[in-house]
Write an enzyme that holds these catalytic residues in place. Structure first.
Site, PDB file in Angstrom:
ATOM      1  N   TRP A  70       0.869  -1.185   0.000  1.00 55.15           N
ATOM      2  CA  TRP A  70       0.000   0.000   0.000  1.00 55.15           C
ATOM      3  C   TRP A  70       0.902   1.229   0.000  1.00 55.15           C
ATOM      4  O   TRP A  70       1.858   1.295   0.776  1.00 55.15           O
ATOM      5  CB  TRP A  70      -0.884  -0.040   1.247  1.00 55.15           C
ATOM      6  CG  TRP A  70      -1.824   1.115   1.399  1.00 55.15           C
ATOM      7  CD1 TRP A  70      -2.634   1.646   0.447  1.00 55.15           C
ATOM      8  CD2 TRP A  70      -2.042   1.875   2.587  1.00 55.15           C
ATOM      9  NE1 TRP A  70      -3.355   2.684   0.972  1.00 55.15           N
ATOM     10  CE2 TRP A  70      -3.021   2.847   2.283  1.00 55.15           C
ATOM     11  CE3 TRP A  70      -1.526   1.822   3.886  1.00 55.15           C
ATOM     12  CZ2 TRP A  70      -3.476   3.767   3.216  1.00 55.15           C
ATOM     13  CZ3 TRP A  70      -1.987   2.736   4.821  1.00 55.15           C
ATOM     14  CH2 TRP A  70      -2.953   3.696   4.485  1.00 55.15           C
ATOM     15  N   ASP A  92      -1.064  -5.687   8.915  1.00 51.67           N
ATOM     16  CA  ASP A  92      -2.044  -4.678   8.534  1.00 51.67           C
ATOM     17  C   ASP A  92      -3.302  -5.426   8.101  1.00 51.67           C
ATOM     18  O   ASP A  92      -3.305  -6.104   7.068  1.00 51.67           O
ATOM     19  CB  ASP A  92      -1.488  -3.802   7.396  1.00 51.67           C
ATOM     20  CG  ASP A  92      -2.391  -2.615   7.095  1.00 51.67           C
ATOM     21  OD1 ASP A  92      -3.534  -2.584   7.599  1.00 51.67           O
ATOM     22  OD2 ASP A  92      -1.960  -1.714   6.340  1.00 51.67           O
ATOM     23  N   ALA A 150      -6.706  -4.727   7.046  1.00 53.54           N
ATOM     24  CA  ALA A 150      -7.658  -3.694   6.612  1.00 53.54           C
ATOM     25  C   ALA A 150      -8.910  -4.289   5.977  1.00 53.54           C
ATOM     26  O   ALA A 150      -9.881  -3.574   5.760  1.00 53.54           O
ATOM     27  CB  ALA A 150      -6.980  -2.744   5.634  1.00 53.54           C
ATOM     28  N   LYS A 160     -13.593  -0.796   5.703  1.00 58.78           N
ATOM     29  CA  LYS A 160     -14.160  -1.552   4.568  1.00 58.78           C
ATOM     30  C   LYS A 160     -15.209  -2.551   5.045  1.00 58.78           C
ATOM     31  O   LYS A 160     -16.277  -2.648   4.458  1.00 58.78           O
ATOM     32  CB  LYS A 160     -13.063  -2.300   3.812  1.00 58.78           C
ATOM     33  CG  LYS A 160     -11.704  -1.635   3.806  1.00 58.78           C
ATOM     34  CD  LYS A 160     -11.562  -0.548   2.774  1.00 58.78           C
ATOM     35  CE  LYS A 160     -10.209   0.118   2.912  1.00 58.78           C
ATOM     36  NZ  LYS A 160      -9.864   1.009   1.846  1.00 58.78           N
TER      37      LYS A 160
END
Ligand code: LMR
Length: 394
Positions: A127, A208, A210, A243
């Site tokens: 990212w 991470d 997400a 999300k």
């Protein structure tokens, strides 16, 4: 004084969002920023979120401050969702943060506080904001190879070869699921091998997370994280609710720190509280309270799970439809990877010229590394995009 400010580079994902907004062509296709859209092309407020917000509006009597770590109900509920019973709570410290980005940022600051000379190993590619935030903080970073441009899968042997350079006190940053930007994920056996390497080296794993729930399911996605946490002395996990709860702009995230030595819990909590205090004092509350309201109520939680399952099903359906259409048009299965990838993104493997062509001639917007947000695609747009990809010579 201000004339001395350095000119900052434009964030490529935000720049694309603006360019798309300014395009007046009908039928334009936005495969840019990572937001989910439903079959009608809308990013909805999830049903359980609406219901929880309504309940909050009715029942909440004060908006007074809470504490630097945020609302304990949110921290507990999200910690439970992510970690299950992988380790005792006495080995966990958690702080609410403004979104997943806030959690990543606070994790980097905690690393810097513990070991200013740590090197953070990130996937190549990762990212865009990972490298950018590390540079901003002045933390050293290294890359490990991750993506095989031929197979569009994980270049696992290359990854492991590069991770041989990890030393005690370094950090290996992994994407919990739905790798951003490639869509290619490690399999469970590969996760274990990475975990063993991190343990051997005395390094720290940072995950991470997400997109939990948008890969193979909440439990399935969490299982990989749990395997790391139960098998390693220390971990940092940056969790986003942007999300999977559709709370993007409201900013709900959680930083979890785990330590096999429970004597460290107090130190970790104190560190996370201090870092929050230095950066913003109190984390935003509304979205985190919305999440805890959902997770603590059986009916809301079930409805949230059901809608998340629908979302994941739609994304994977669009993936299959696009792969099938490209197979039909090209007579080859070289786009099969689109159906195998997980989460919102796939790296298509287009050249900069092809990406420009797609944008100029077909009003198809994807990030400059050919990351496509598959979750932004309506069914009607699938054949249009497939034809455009073929016309671009891919
Ligand atoms: C993305 O990668 O598109 C999202 O995570 C949004 C962001 O903050 O970049």
């Amino acid at each position: 004084m201000f004339e001395a400010l350095p000119v900052q580079p434009v964030d490529p994902i935000l720049a694309l969002m603006e360019a798309y907004g300014g395009d007046t062509r009908p039928g334009k296709i936005d495969l840019g920023i990572g937001v989910y859209r439903n079959a009608a092309g809308v990013t909805p407020v999830m049903r359980a979120v609406k219901a929880a917000e309504e309940r909050l509006w009715r029942e909440q009597e004060t908006k007074s401050y809470i504490g630097f770590l945020g609302d304990a109900a949110f921290n507990d509920a999200m910690t439970g969702l992510v970690l299950g019973d992988a380790i005792p709570r006495a080995n966990v410290a958690a702080a609410a943060t403004p979104g997943g980005t806030g959690a990543v940022r606070q994790a980097f600051e905690a690393i810097q506080a513990a070991n200013p000379v740590a090197r953070v190993f990130i996937s190549d590619p990762s990212w865009v904001n990972h490298a950018s935030m590390l540079d901003h903080l002045g933390l050293a970073r290294s890359y490990y190879r991750y993506f095989d441009p031929e197979t569009r899968g994980v270049a696992f042997d290359a990854m492991m070869a590069d991770l041989q350079a990890v030393k005690a006190g370094d950090v290996v940053l992994l994407h919990g699921c739905c790798h951003n930007p490639t869509g290619a994920d490690l399999n469970p056996v590969e996760w274990q091998a990475v975990r063993d390497l991190i343990a051997d080296r005395g390094a720290l794993a940072m995950i991470d997370l997400a997109y939990m729930g948008l890969g193979d399911g909440v439990e399935e996605d969490a299982a990989l994280v749990r395997g790391m946490v139960s098998g390693l002395p220390e971990c940092l996990i940056a969790v986003s609710c942007s999300k999977n709860f559709g709370l993007y702009r409201d900013r709900a995230g959680l930083l979890i720190a785990t330590a096999q030595d429970p004597a460290l819990q107090g130190r970790l909590k104190g560190t996370l509280a201090h870092l929050n205090r230095q950066n913003f004092s109190f984390p935003p509350d509304h979205a985190t309270r919305t999440v805890s309201t959902i997770l603590q109520d059986d009916a809301l939680r079930a409805d949230w799970q059901a809608e998340l399952t629908e979302m994941r099903g739609r994304i994977n359906g669009v993936r299959r439809a696009l792969a099938d259409e490209l197979q039909r048009l090209t007579g080859s299965d070289r786009f099969h990877f689109l159906a195998q990838h997980r989460g919102m993104f796939s790296r298509l493997g287009a050249t900069p010229d092809q990406i420009r062509y797609l944008r100029d001639e077909h009003a198809v917007y994807m990030v400059g590394d050919s990351r496509m947000n598959v979750a932004g695609l309506t069914e009607a747009a699938v054949p249009v995009l497939a034809q455009a990809i073929v016309d671009a010579g891919l």
